[in-house]
Design a protein around this motif. Structure first.
Motif, PDB file in Angstrom:
ATOM      1  N   ASP A  29       4.011 -19.222 -11.486  1.00 13.63           N
ATOM      2  CA  ASP A  29       2.747 -18.475 -11.429  1.00 13.63           C
ATOM      3  C   ASP A  29       2.682 -17.587 -10.178  1.00 13.63           C
ATOM      4  OD1 ASP A  29       2.547 -20.491  -9.592  1.00 13.63           O
ATOM      5  OD2 ASP A  29       0.477 -21.034 -10.096  1.00 13.63           O
ATOM      6  N   CYS A  30       3.826 -17.058  -9.797  1.00 12.47           N
ATOM      7  CA  CYS A  30       3.881 -16.238  -8.576  1.00 12.47           C
ATOM      8  C   CYS A  30       3.196 -14.887  -8.765  1.00 12.47           C
ATOM      9  CB  CYS A  30       5.333 -16.039  -8.129  1.00 12.47           C
ATOM     10  SG  CYS A  30       6.327 -15.097  -9.278  1.00 12.47           S
ATOM     11  N   VAL A  31       2.919 -14.265  -7.620  1.00 14.79           N
ATOM     12  CA  VAL A  31       2.368 -12.909  -7.595  1.00 14.79           C
ATOM     13  C   VAL A  31       3.487 -11.977  -7.134  1.00 14.79           C
ATOM     14  CG1 VAL A  31       0.655 -11.385  -6.524  1.00 14.79           C
ATOM     15  CG2 VAL A  31       0.065 -13.776  -7.028  1.00 14.79           C
ATOM     16  N   LEU A  32       3.837 -11.028  -7.995  1.00 16.09           N
ATOM     17  CA  LEU A  32       4.869 -10.050  -7.649  1.00 16.09           C
ATOM     18  C   LEU A  32       4.213  -8.711  -7.338  1.00 16.09           C
ATOM     19  CD1 LEU A  32       7.541 -10.717 -10.456  1.00 16.09           C
ATOM     20  CD2 LEU A  32       7.495 -11.647  -8.116  1.00 16.09           C
ATOM     21  N   GLY A  33       4.602  -8.102  -6.235  1.00 16.64           N
ATOM     22  CA  GLY A  33       4.242  -6.715  -5.971  1.00 16.64           C
ATOM     23  C   GLY A  33       5.367  -5.864  -6.530  1.00 16.64           C
ATOM     24  N   TYR A 116      -9.065  -3.230  -4.999  1.00 16.30           N
ATOM     25  CA  TYR A 116      -7.654  -3.535  -5.268  1.00 16.30           C
ATOM     26  C   TYR A 116      -7.103  -4.469  -4.176  1.00 16.30           C
ATOM     27  CZ  TYR A 116      -3.051  -2.593  -7.337  1.00 16.30           C
ATOM     28  OH  TYR A 116      -1.843  -2.707  -7.994  1.00 16.30           O
ATOM     29  N   ASP A 117      -7.392  -4.132  -2.922  1.00 18.12           N
ATOM     30  CA  ASP A 117      -6.942  -4.992  -1.817  1.00 18.12           C
ATOM     31  C   ASP A 117      -7.567  -6.386  -1.911  1.00 18.12           C
ATOM     32  OD1 ASP A 117      -5.314  -3.106  -0.598  1.00 18.12           O
ATOM     33  OD2 ASP A 117      -6.953  -2.287   0.608  1.00 18.12           O
ATOM     34  N   ALA A 118      -8.847  -6.416  -2.286  1.00 14.66           N
ATOM     35  CA  ALA A 118      -9.535  -7.706  -2.391  1.00 14.66           C
ATOM     36  C   ALA A 118      -8.909  -8.539  -3.509  1.00 14.66           C
ATOM     37  CB  ALA A 118     -11.024  -7.486  -2.647  1.00 14.66           C
ATOM     38  N   ALA A 119      -8.502  -7.872  -4.588  1.00 14.94           N
ATOM     39  CA  ALA A 119      -7.884  -8.597  -5.710  1.00 14.94           C
ATOM     40  C   ALA A 119      -6.521  -9.161  -5.306  1.00 14.94           C
ATOM     41  CB  ALA A 119      -7.749  -7.666  -6.916  1.00 14.94           C
ATOM     42  N   VAL A 120      -5.750  -8.374  -4.558  1.00 15.78           N
ATOM     43  CA  VAL A 120      -4.438  -8.863  -4.089  1.00 15.78           C
ATOM     44  C   VAL A 120      -4.652 -10.087  -3.187  1.00 15.78           C
ATOM     45  CG1 VAL A 120      -2.388  -8.302  -2.707  1.00 15.78           C
ATOM     46  CG2 VAL A 120      -3.338  -6.582  -4.274  1.00 15.78           C
ATOM     47  N   ALA A 121      -5.640  -9.988  -2.313  1.00 16.70           N
ATOM     48  CA  ALA A 121      -5.920 -11.111  -1.400  1.00 16.70           C
ATOM     49  C   ALA A 121      -6.411 -12.327  -2.181  1.00 16.70           C
ATOM     50  CB  ALA A 121      -6.944 -10.686  -0.345  1.00 16.70           C
ATOM     51  N   ALA A 122      -7.311 -12.097  -3.168  1.00 19.22           N
ATOM     52  CA  ALA A 122      -7.861 -13.215  -3.940  1.00 19.22           C
ATOM     53  C   ALA A 122      -6.771 -13.908  -4.759  1.00 19.22           C
ATOM     54  CB  ALA A 122      -8.977 -12.718  -4.857  1.00 19.22           C
ATOM     55  N   ALA A 123      -5.744 -13.141  -5.132  1.00 16.49           N
ATOM     56  CA  ALA A 123      -4.627 -13.735  -5.891  1.00 16.49           C
ATOM     57  C   ALA A 123      -3.694 -14.525  -4.962  1.00 16.49           C
ATOM     58  CB  ALA A 123      -3.846 -12.636  -6.606  1.00 16.49           C
ATOM     59  N   GLN A 126       1.019 -11.175  -2.331  1.00 12.85           N
ATOM     60  CA  GLN A 126       2.272 -11.123  -3.066  1.00 12.85           C
ATOM     61  C   GLN A 126       3.230 -12.207  -2.531  1.00 12.85           C
ATOM     62  OE1 GLN A 126       0.813  -8.822  -1.080  1.00 12.85           O
ATOM     63  NE2 GLN A 126       1.431  -6.750  -1.622  1.00 12.85           N
ATOM     64  N   ASP A 127       3.757 -13.018  -3.439  1.00  9.73           N
ATOM     65  CA  ASP A 127       4.835 -13.922  -3.017  1.00  9.73           C
ATOM     66  C   ASP A 127       6.073 -13.098  -2.700  1.00  9.73           C
ATOM     67  OD1 ASP A 127       3.801 -16.740  -3.397  1.00  9.73           O
ATOM     68  OD2 ASP A 127       3.275 -15.820  -5.320  1.00  9.73           O
ATOM     69  N   LEU A 128       6.283 -12.061  -3.498  1.00  9.46           N
ATOM     70  CA  LEU A 128       7.438 -11.175  -3.288  1.00  9.46           C
ATOM     71  C   LEU A 128       7.009  -9.754  -3.602  1.00  9.46           C
ATOM     72  CD1 LEU A 128      10.503 -10.720  -2.861  1.00  9.46           C
ATOM     73  CD2 LEU A 128      10.823 -11.193  -5.278  1.00  9.46           C
ATOM     74  N   ILE A 187       0.881  -4.150   2.018  1.00  3.34           N
ATOM     75  CA  ILE A 187       2.308  -4.436   1.796  1.00  3.34           C
ATOM     76  C   ILE A 187       2.778  -5.546   2.744  1.00  3.34           C
ATOM     77  CG2 ILE A 187       4.644  -3.472   2.035  1.00  3.34           C
ATOM     78  CD1 ILE A 187       3.413  -0.748   1.104  1.00  3.34           C
ATOM     79  N   MET A 188       2.393  -5.419   4.011  1.00  2.84           N
ATOM     80  CA  MET A 188       2.859  -6.399   5.012  1.00  2.84           C
ATOM     81  C   MET A 188       2.239  -7.785   4.787  1.00  2.84           C
ATOM     82  SD  MET A 188       5.077  -5.058   7.167  1.00  2.84           S
ATOM     83  CE  MET A 188       4.981  -5.731   8.835  1.00  2.84           C
ATOM     84  N   GLY A 189       1.185  -7.854   3.972  1.00  2.00           N
ATOM     85  CA  GLY A 189       0.577  -9.143   3.642  1.00  2.00           C
ATOM     86  C   GLY A 189       1.428  -9.972   2.695  1.00  2.00           C
ATOM     87  N   ALA A 190       2.472  -9.368   2.128  1.00  2.00           N
ATOM     88  CA  ALA A 190       3.347 -10.111   1.216  1.00  2.00           C
ATOM     89  C   ALA A 190       4.105 -11.197   1.972  1.00  2.00           C
ATOM     90  CB  ALA A 190       4.337  -9.149   0.557  1.00  2.00           C
ATOM     91  N   LYS A 191       4.365 -12.316   1.270  1.00  2.00           N
ATOM     92  CA  LYS A 191       5.088 -13.412   1.941  1.00  2.00           C
ATOM     93  C   LYS A 191       6.555 -13.067   2.105  1.00  2.00           C
ATOM     94  CE  LYS A 191       1.669 -16.387   0.038  1.00  2.00           C
ATOM     95  NZ  LYS A 191       1.240 -16.657  -1.328  1.00  2.00           N
ATOM     96  N   SER A 192       7.092 -12.321   1.168  1.00  2.00           N
ATOM     97  CA  SER A 192       8.475 -11.858   1.318  1.00  2.00           C
ATOM     98  C   SER A 192       8.581 -10.463   0.712  1.00  2.00           C
ATOM     99  CB  SER A 192       9.454 -12.823   0.650  1.00  2.00           C
ATOM    100  OG  SER A 192       9.222 -12.874  -0.733  1.00  2.00           O
ATOM    101  N   ILE A 193       9.543  -9.711   1.198  1.00  2.00           N
ATOM    102  CA  ILE A 193       9.691  -8.306   0.789  1.00  2.00           C
ATOM    103  C   ILE A 193      11.156  -8.050   0.447  1.00  2.00           C
ATOM    104  CG2 ILE A 193       9.549  -5.893   1.595  1.00  2.00           C
ATOM    105  CD1 ILE A 193       7.095  -6.672   3.234  1.00  2.00           C
TER     106      ILE A 193
END
Ligand code: PGA
Length: 244
Positions: A29-33, A116-123, A126-128, A187-193
């Protein structure tokens, strides 16, 4: 930053897909950017092949794309929503309701970008986050400028990006002059890039991303400050980087 050397475009695409596949396998159930452009097309092809082979399940995956042209509806064949449907979403078992691309037709765009930013944060962020890199060092549509812009926002595309992207339009006059893009903070909020790059046109940008000063004139250089970045690039794109 970890640099993975690939022999060529196909090798880059297989390696990048393997990293994304590992993410989906480890956290279904990861979040992908996700990113658009020519570079990730082969990566998506490999993910579709892995899905068809029964090795990947996208049913719980959520995705947030980096950017969209301002003014293009999602069914326009040059919109990034259309690109994602054609190159990935239509071919795997992802729930389209879990896929997000900035809406090119948003009206109150400042509010919509903040949402959009709030939705990314609420999810859960991004795991990746998959990224391509522009010839001018842009990531998403964060173009070289004099400051790093944090949140999702509207940008004026540079002449170099308009030129580079005109290959996909009937004429350069048809290329939109503005776009919505995740900001550098999003973008930098992602756990991995994971950055993918191929070809000699990217060599300077890849060098500056990895080894140059951290400056908004090369937006990708900020990635040096992220603790978990993998760059998968072919020999041509790495031509100006030292062999470590
Ligand atoms: P490209 O674009 O993959 O089409 O070269 C990359 C980018 O502009 O981010």
């Amino acid at each position: 930053m970890r640099i993975v050397r690939a022999k060529d475009y196909e090798d880059m695409s297989r390696k990048a897909a393997a990293i994304i596949a590992a993410q989906v396998t480890l956290k279904p159930d990861c979040v992908l950017g996700l990113a658009t452009g020519s570079t990730p097309i082969g990566t998506y092809k490999n993910l579709v092949a892995a899905y068809e082979a029964g090795d990947l399940d996208f049913s719980q995956v959520k995705t947030y794309n980096l950017d969209e042209y301002r003014g293009l509806p999602g069914d326009h064949d040059q919109s990034y929503r259309y690109f994602m449907n054609v190159n990935l979403f239509d071919h795997v078992n992802i729930d389209k309701a879990n896929t997000h691309v900035p809406d090119g037709l948003m009206e109150d765009y400042e509010a919509a970008c903040a949402e959009y930013d709030a939705a990314v944060a609420a999810a859960g962020h991004q795991d990746l986050q998959l990224l391509g890199i522009g010839n001018n060092g842009h990531i998403g549509f964060n173009e070289p400028c004099d400051s790093f812009i944090k949140g999702t926002h509207c940008v004026d595309l540079t002449e170099s990006t308009i030129q580079a992207n005109s290959r996909l339009f009937d004429s350069i006059d048809d290329v939109p002059r503005q776009a919505y893009t995740m900001g550098i903070g999003t973008i930098m909020g992602a756990k991995s890039i994971l950055v993918v790059a191929n070809g000699d046109a990217k060599a300077q940008a890849v060098h500056d991303m990895c080894y140059g000063p951290i400056v908004p004139s090369c937006p990708a250089s900020i990635l040096q400050l992220h603790p978990n970045v993998v760059v998968v690039a072919d020999e041509a794109a790495l031509a100006l980087c030292p062999v470590e």
